[in-house]
Motif scaffolding. Structure first.
Motif, PDB file in Angstrom:
ATOM      1  N   VAL A  51      -4.679 -10.134  20.270  1.00 42.95           N
ATOM      2  CA  VAL A  51      -4.301  -9.043  21.172  1.00 42.95           C
ATOM      3  C   VAL A  51      -2.773  -8.910  21.229  1.00 42.95           C
ATOM      4  CG1 VAL A  51      -4.278  -8.307  23.594  1.00 42.95           C
ATOM      5  CG2 VAL A  51      -6.411  -9.109  22.553  1.00 42.95           C
ATOM      6  N   ASP A  52      -2.060 -10.042  21.298  1.00 41.09           N
ATOM      7  CA  ASP A  52      -0.597  -9.986  21.335  1.00 41.09           C
ATOM      8  C   ASP A  52      -0.034  -9.326  20.084  1.00 41.09           C
ATOM      9  OD1 ASP A  52      -0.197 -11.057  23.807  1.00 41.09           O
ATOM     10  OD2 ASP A  52       0.177 -13.111  23.122  1.00 41.09           O
ATOM     11  N   ARG A  53      -0.611  -9.645  18.946  1.00 44.37           N
ATOM     12  CA  ARG A  53      -0.130  -9.038  17.712  1.00 44.37           C
ATOM     13  C   ARG A  53      -0.363  -7.525  17.739  1.00 44.37           C
ATOM     14  NH1 ARG A  53       1.243 -11.058  12.772  1.00 44.37           N
ATOM     15  NH2 ARG A  53       2.409 -12.459  14.128  1.00 44.37           N
ATOM     16  N   GLU A  54      -1.493  -7.115  18.279  1.00 55.02           N
ATOM     17  CA  GLU A  54      -1.793  -5.685  18.374  1.00 55.02           C
ATOM     18  C   GLU A  54      -0.797  -5.004  19.322  1.00 55.02           C
ATOM     19  OE1 GLU A  54      -4.120  -5.089  16.272  1.00 55.02           O
ATOM     20  OE2 GLU A  54      -4.237  -2.899  16.512  1.00 55.02           O
ATOM     21  N   ARG A  55      -0.436  -5.712  20.387  1.00 53.56           N
ATOM     22  CA  ARG A  55       0.558  -5.162  21.322  1.00 53.56           C
ATOM     23  C   ARG A  55       1.888  -4.968  20.614  1.00 53.56           C
ATOM     24  NH1 ARG A  55      -0.870  -9.522  26.098  1.00 53.56           N
ATOM     25  NH2 ARG A  55      -2.375  -8.269  27.266  1.00 53.56           N
ATOM     26  N   GLU A  56       2.287  -5.945  19.797  1.00 55.26           N
ATOM     27  CA  GLU A  56       3.543  -5.824  19.040  1.00 55.26           C
ATOM     28  C   GLU A  56       3.490  -4.622  18.101  1.00 55.26           C
ATOM     29  OE1 GLU A  56       4.982  -9.324  16.830  1.00 55.26           O
ATOM     30  OE2 GLU A  56       3.710 -10.504  18.175  1.00 55.26           O
ATOM     31  N   ILE A  57       2.334  -4.459  17.459  1.00 54.17           N
ATOM     32  CA  ILE A  57       2.197  -3.361  16.504  1.00 54.17           C
ATOM     33  C   ILE A  57       2.334  -2.026  17.228  1.00 54.17           C
ATOM     34  CG2 ILE A  57       0.562  -2.183  14.959  1.00 54.17           C
ATOM     35  CD1 ILE A  57      -0.497  -5.021  14.219  1.00 54.17           C
ATOM     36  N   GLU A  58       1.701  -1.954  18.421  1.00 57.41           N
ATOM     37  CA  GLU A  58       1.772  -0.698  19.163  1.00 57.41           C
ATOM     38  C   GLU A  58       3.158  -0.413  19.694  1.00 57.41           C
ATOM     39  OE1 GLU A  58      -1.355  -0.776  22.031  1.00 57.41           O
ATOM     40  OE2 GLU A  58      -2.776  -0.597  20.374  1.00 57.41           O
ATOM     41  N   PHE A  64       5.822  -1.221  18.356  1.00 55.54           N
ATOM     42  CA  PHE A  64       6.789  -1.177  17.268  1.00 55.54           C
ATOM     43  C   PHE A  64       7.370   0.217  17.074  1.00 55.54           C
ATOM     44  CE2 PHE A  64       8.115  -0.877  12.859  1.00 55.54           C
ATOM     45  CZ  PHE A  64       8.916  -1.989  12.766  1.00 55.54           C
ATOM     46  N   ASP A  65       8.701   0.247  16.960  1.00 57.90           N
ATOM     47  CA  ASP A  65       9.379   1.518  16.773  1.00 57.90           C
ATOM     48  C   ASP A  65       9.986   1.496  15.374  1.00 57.90           C
ATOM     49  OD1 ASP A  65      10.525   3.899  17.209  1.00 57.90           O
ATOM     50  OD2 ASP A  65      12.099   3.160  18.548  1.00 57.90           O
ATOM     51  N   PRO A  66       9.408   2.219  14.435  1.00 54.33           N
ATOM     52  CA  PRO A  66       9.901   2.112  13.059  1.00 54.33           C
ATOM     53  C   PRO A  66      11.309   2.682  12.912  1.00 54.33           C
ATOM     54  CG  PRO A  66       8.192   3.784  13.219  1.00 54.33           C
ATOM     55  CD  PRO A  66       8.283   3.144  14.567  1.00 54.33           C
ATOM     56  N   GLU A  67      12.055   2.076  12.017  1.00 55.48           N
ATOM     57  CA  GLU A  67      13.414   2.524  11.798  1.00 55.48           C
ATOM     58  C   GLU A  67      13.542   2.969  10.349  1.00 55.48           C
ATOM     59  OE1 GLU A  67      17.615   0.456  12.845  1.00 55.48           O
ATOM     60  OE2 GLU A  67      15.821  -0.572  13.525  1.00 55.48           O
ATOM     61  N   ASP A  68      14.302   4.047  10.142  1.00 56.40           N
ATOM     62  CA  ASP A  68      14.489   4.541   8.773  1.00 56.40           C
ATOM     63  C   ASP A  68      15.546   3.714   8.065  1.00 56.40           C
ATOM     64  OD1 ASP A  68      12.714   6.657   9.062  1.00 56.40           O
ATOM     65  OD2 ASP A  68      14.241   7.882  10.061  1.00 56.40           O
ATOM     66  N   THR A 124      10.978   0.614   8.409  1.00 58.55           N
ATOM     67  CA  THR A 124      10.589  -0.762   8.721  1.00 58.55           C
ATOM     68  C   THR A 124       9.129  -0.741   9.152  1.00 58.55           C
ATOM     69  OG1 THR A 124      11.394  -0.438  10.959  1.00 58.55           O
ATOM     70  CG2 THR A 124      12.869  -1.573   9.408  1.00 58.55           C
ATOM     71  N   GLN A 125       8.433  -1.814   8.811  1.00 57.03           N
ATOM     72  CA  GLN A 125       6.998  -1.885   9.081  1.00 57.03           C
ATOM     73  C   GLN A 125       6.689  -2.787  10.274  1.00 57.03           C
ATOM     74  OE1 GLN A 125       4.542  -0.181   7.263  1.00 57.03           O
ATOM     75  NE2 GLN A 125       6.392   0.864   6.553  1.00 57.03           N
ATOM     76  N   PRO A 126       5.671  -2.456  11.043  1.00 50.82           N
ATOM     77  CA  PRO A 126       5.278  -3.345  12.141  1.00 50.82           C
ATOM     78  C   PRO A 126       4.773  -4.668  11.581  1.00 50.82           C
ATOM     79  CG  PRO A 126       3.613  -1.658  11.789  1.00 50.82           C
ATOM     80  CD  PRO A 126       4.787  -1.300  10.926  1.00 50.82           C
ATOM     81  N   PRO A 127       4.722  -5.714  12.402  1.00 45.39           N
ATOM     82  CA  PRO A 127       4.172  -6.974  11.903  1.00 45.39           C
ATOM     83  C   PRO A 127       2.736  -6.757  11.456  1.00 45.39           C
ATOM     84  CG  PRO A 127       4.465  -7.042  14.301  1.00 45.39           C
ATOM     85  CD  PRO A 127       5.129  -5.804  13.816  1.00 45.39           C
ATOM     86  N   ARG A 128       2.295  -7.561  10.510  1.00 41.43           N
ATOM     87  CA  ARG A 128       0.935  -7.387  10.003  1.00 41.43           C
ATOM     88  C   ARG A 128      -0.089  -8.092  10.882  1.00 41.43           C
ATOM     89  NH1 ARG A 128       1.168  -7.511   3.741  1.00 41.43           N
ATOM     90  NH2 ARG A 128      -0.659  -8.818   3.966  1.00 41.43           N
TER      91      ARG A 128
END
Length: 846
Positions: A206-213, A215-219, A485-489
């Motif tokens: 669940v914590d990993r999913e929270r990080e993914i959500e 996540f603010d991608p950067e160009d 940049t990609q969110p954590p997997r």
DNA sequence: GCAAGGTC
């Protein structure tokens, strides 16, 4: 003192057999008592348990979840009772007459507790027989004879540490599980569970999913150039790719350019350059050491990269172990025991078709020094082949692949290091203000070492030609890549197991089961696992009121307490009392929260199955299960609103984030193992079926003569397609058609059935069309294949490999016989299966 | 029917 036979007790039958064999010099004979193997020789008997044969639980009066307040479980008494009656009574029978008892369970904490359980069973029937304990970490002649020559005593403190864990796990797990389930009114099969190990594991996901959500991608941008070394007398022209880099504020090399203007400026320079000058060339030799021996976690990880789930990998390893081909698959150890003789083991593979050459090349080495990992434990040796070799035909394809992995891992651990040559080239491109730097890293395997016998680890090379400082290279191509940049997997199953291991939660034998449990409880879905709304709600509620149950700290604390008990610095009572007090406080908080927790859980449960708005009444459309066990979509306002939509008959529906633009309904994915597919918007599917007219192709073989029925290609509202009789439902004749691809009716005709041959054409142009032919002939061939390949039971969703095996043992060989079977009769013969489940399978099989 | 830990 009685003069009865000596009784040796091991943790499992396999160990009993091997120990009897060693101690008797091969003369021991197996005898069955109560359906349990007893090995006999001289004045000795040896029996294997099956792990814990007694279990802890609350007395029966606490069984009704509604009658007992969960909080009452905290101080409820806990009983110990036999869970394996046949083994327990065989043990009692032998113990009564024994003149001496030797406990030879596994050499770890749980083994000590299992030994103490056996001791207590012995004492019940024989008050004064002497009981000894022997300890050895691998079942080899040396270790076993040595251990039996120097018997020791049971360590009651160590066993008490294990019992403490049992009590705390039961009290916390049962009390909180019941509280959450009751508050959310989930009392059937779909109760809501928490526990010391599943809690933190779920929170990890669940914590990993929270990080993914969050996540603010950067160009950012990256620049590449193809450089070419000109042809010379001895070599052709050679080109390679180089990447732009610069030094950041800290003086570190960086490749990512964060500003678009900067990137474009640099790219202009790069693009307008036709040459680059080699600034520096650096060569380095690197040794790449072979991997450590397999423990359970590393085995699961390696099998995972071959595509096996953790559960499947362990099940195959278990089979290979039972058949005698590999050592015990549940181990933490990564150091081979002293008496493993690599040469002897390699000799066993010498001359074999698959492994002979590799074994011989390893035997040619002057000295063989196996690698060793960081974990050296007393439980079991690392997983390695036993030296007893299966032939190809003894194993299924999957089993062979896993066996080969274990063999080759052993080979790798006794092989030499590999040597790589790294070549790093930096070149520069002249710009107006500033030069640009480009770099390329080449890698060449000079000495393959262990890679020659272990093809599973990455040994790919990257080519950079031999250039010299000051050499001029041609720039033949350039590119500017815009990236983000990609969110954590998400955690894959093996990463999850590795992380659990590093957090110290679960054990080698349970971690993969815990993950399976999270799937079974409806907490996670897909692979890599994604948490459901329910899982988030459970973690949120726990974080607020019972933080310990989702924190790895609970295990860390318990581990410390258990060590204190083992040392004799604390007692079971002290530790469990303190734990109960903490749980009391947790419950005080929960009681104060009133209905909030339950409401939150219920809302999340509903969100997990809500497809969207009902087109008829505006209520919620939700996924439901019919009495026959199949899934469909119905309106939450039922019975006031009776709107429904069908779903495909194979698999379990999972709602995707994606919604249908036209209807606003969530897309549906059907999870069915290898047959998983995306169904899409259920309303679109239904409408497509409504719009498409049935296409008549010929006479119905069942009813044409009598009633004039005809066969037609039909599309059902559930999305499936079939060839069926136009007189349906009066005539139920039907043939399945594939789910994907366009169905074309060709000019060719099948003379036997007077039907056109069909062809399936795919959207994907690379995919060859499938000449399916006459649908009746095709279906016949399909059925013949099914019966040839043995059983088709696993094609029914809900039936896995193990269940299929059990069904076959009960005389249910295939889907046909499953359909005809009497549900109650099957349920009686198959453990863990009720008549309703059988009816559910029958409905799905139809 | 709850947990986690053995084992099959």
């Amino acid at each position: 003192m009685s003069q009865g036979p000596e009784l040796i007790i091991t943790e499992k039958d396999n160990a009993a057999r091997r120990i009897a064999d060693i101690l008797s010099g091969g003369s021991a004979e197996a005898d069955r008592k109560n359906g349990v193997n007893v090995y006999k020789w001289g004045g000795k008997r040896c029996i294997g348990l099956s792990g814990h044969v007694v279990g802890v639980d609350f007395p029966p009066e606490y069984n009704d979840w509604r009658d007992v307040e969960p909080v009452e479980l905290i101080d409820a008494p806990i009983d110990k009772h036999p869970t394996q009656e046949n083994i327990v009574s065989a043990l009692r029978l032998l113990a009564r007459r024994a003149g001496r008892v030797v406990i030879a369970t596994d050499y770890d904490r749980e083994g000590e507790l299992i030994g103490k359980e056996a001791y207590e069973l012995v004492r019940e029937v024989n008050e004064d027989v002497p009981v000894d304990r022997v300890r050895f970490s691998s079942i080899t002649e040396n270790e076993v004879t040595e251990a039996f020559a120097n018997p020791d005593e049971l360590d009651f403190n160590l066993a008490a540490a294990g019992e403490t864990r049992q009590i705390i796990d039961l009290v916390w797990g049962a009390a909180l599980t019941r509280y959450l389930s009751l508050s959310a009114r989930q009392l059937g099969d779909d109760f809501i569970s928490v526990g010391r190990v599943q809690g933190p594991t779920l929170k990890l996901i669940v914590d990993r999913e929270r990080e993914i959500e969050a996540f603010d991608p950067e160009d950012y941008w990256e620049l590449f150039a193809d450089l070419e070394k000109a042809a010379s007398e001895d070599a052709d022209a050679a080109s390679f790719e180089a990447q732009y880099f610069y030094l950041d504020e800290d003086g570190n090399e960086a490749e990512r350019v964060w500003d678009e203007d900067d990137a474009e400026r640099a790219y202009e320079t790069l693009e307008s350059s036709s040459t680059a000058d080699v600034e520096s060339v650096r060569r380095r030799t690197r040794t790449d050491d072979p991997p450590a021996p397999f423990n359970t976690t590393q085995f699961i990880r390696a099998a995972g990269s071959l595509g096996y789930s953790a559960q499947r990998a362990m099940s195959i390893a278990e089979d290979l172990y039972t058949a005698g081909y590999v050592t015990y698959p549940r181990t933490d150890n990564t150091v081979y025991p002293d008496d493993l003789e690599p040469r002897d083991l390699l000799d066993a593979f010498s001359g074999t078709r698959t492994f002979g050459d590799d074994a011989d090349s390893l035997l040619d080495q002057e000295d063989i020094e196996p690698t060793a990992g960081d974990e050296e434990t007393t439980d079991h040796p690392p997983i390695h082949p036993t030296g007893e070799l299966p032939s190809h035909s003894d194993l299924s394809e999957d089993e062979w692949e896993v066996y080969e992995l274990v063999v080759r891992r052993f080979f790798a651990t006794v092989a030499e290091s590999a040597t790589w040559e790294h070549l790093r080239v930096v070149a520069s491109v002249a710009g107006d203000d500033e030069d640009l730097s480009l770099k390329a890293n080449g890698k060449r395997l000079v000495e393959p070492g262990y890679h020659a016998v272990y093809p599973y680890s990455n040994a790919s090379e990257s080519f950079v030609p031999d250039v010299t400082e000051g050499e001029e290279l041609a720039v033949t191509d350039t590119s500017l890549d815009a990236k983000q940049t990609q969110p954590p997997r998400r955690y894959g199953q093996s990463r999850l197991i590795e992380t659990m291991e590093s957090m110290g939660i679960g054990t080698k034998a349970t971690r993969h089961d815990v993950i399976q449990k999270l799937y079974d409880r409806g907490y996670i879905e897909s692979d890599p696992p994604r948490p459901t709304r329910l899982a988030r709600a459970v973690v949120e509620a726990s974080e607020e009121f019972a933080e310990r149950i989702v924190s790895e700290e609970m295990t860390a604390q318990l581990e410390q307490d258990m060590q204190a008990i083992t040392r004799g610095d604390a007692t079971l009572e002290e530790v469990t009392d303190e734990s109960r007090e903490i749980l009391e406080e947790v419950f005080e908080g929960l009681m104060e929260s009133g209905e909030d927790v339950g409401e939150h859980l219920q809302k999340s449960l509903k969100a997990d199955k809500t497809v969207g708005e009902c087109p008829e009444c505006g209520g919620d459309l939700v996924i439901r299960k019919s009495r026959r066990g199949s899934y469909f979509i119905g309106c939450d306002a039922y019975p006031d609103c009776t709107y429904t939509l069908p779903l495909p008959s194979t698999g379990k529906p999972l709602l995707l984030e994606e919604t249908c633009e036209e209807h606003g309904l969530a897309h549906v994915k059907m999870l069915a193992g290898r047959k998983t597919f995306v169904h899409g918007c259920p309303l679109c599917k239904a409408e497509e079926a409504d719009e498409q007219e049935d296409l008549v192709i010929g006479p119905c073989p069942d009813c044409h003569e009598e009633h004039g029925g005809e066969l037609a290609i039909k599309r059902l509202r559930s999305g499936s397609r079939l060839v069926g009789c136009t007189r349906y439902p009066d005539c139920e004749y039907s043939l399945p058609l594939p789910r994907r691809g366009d169905i074309e009716v060709t000019e060719e005709t099948c003379e036997e059935h007077d039907l056109p041959e069909l062809r399936i054409v795919y959207d994907d142009e690379d995919r060859e069309p499938w000449d399916l032919g006459c649908p009746i002939c095709n279906y016949r061939e399909y059925q013949a294949e099914q019966s040839e390949s043995g059983s088709d039971l696993e094609s029914v969703s809900g039936i896995g490999e193990k269940t299929a095996e059990k069904l076959k043992d009960a005389g249910v060989e295939n889907v046909e016989s499953l359909k005809e079977a009497e549900p109650d009769a099957v349920a009686d013969q198959v453990d863990g299966v009720g008549p309703d489940t059988v009816r559910e399978w029958q409905a799905k099989a139809d």
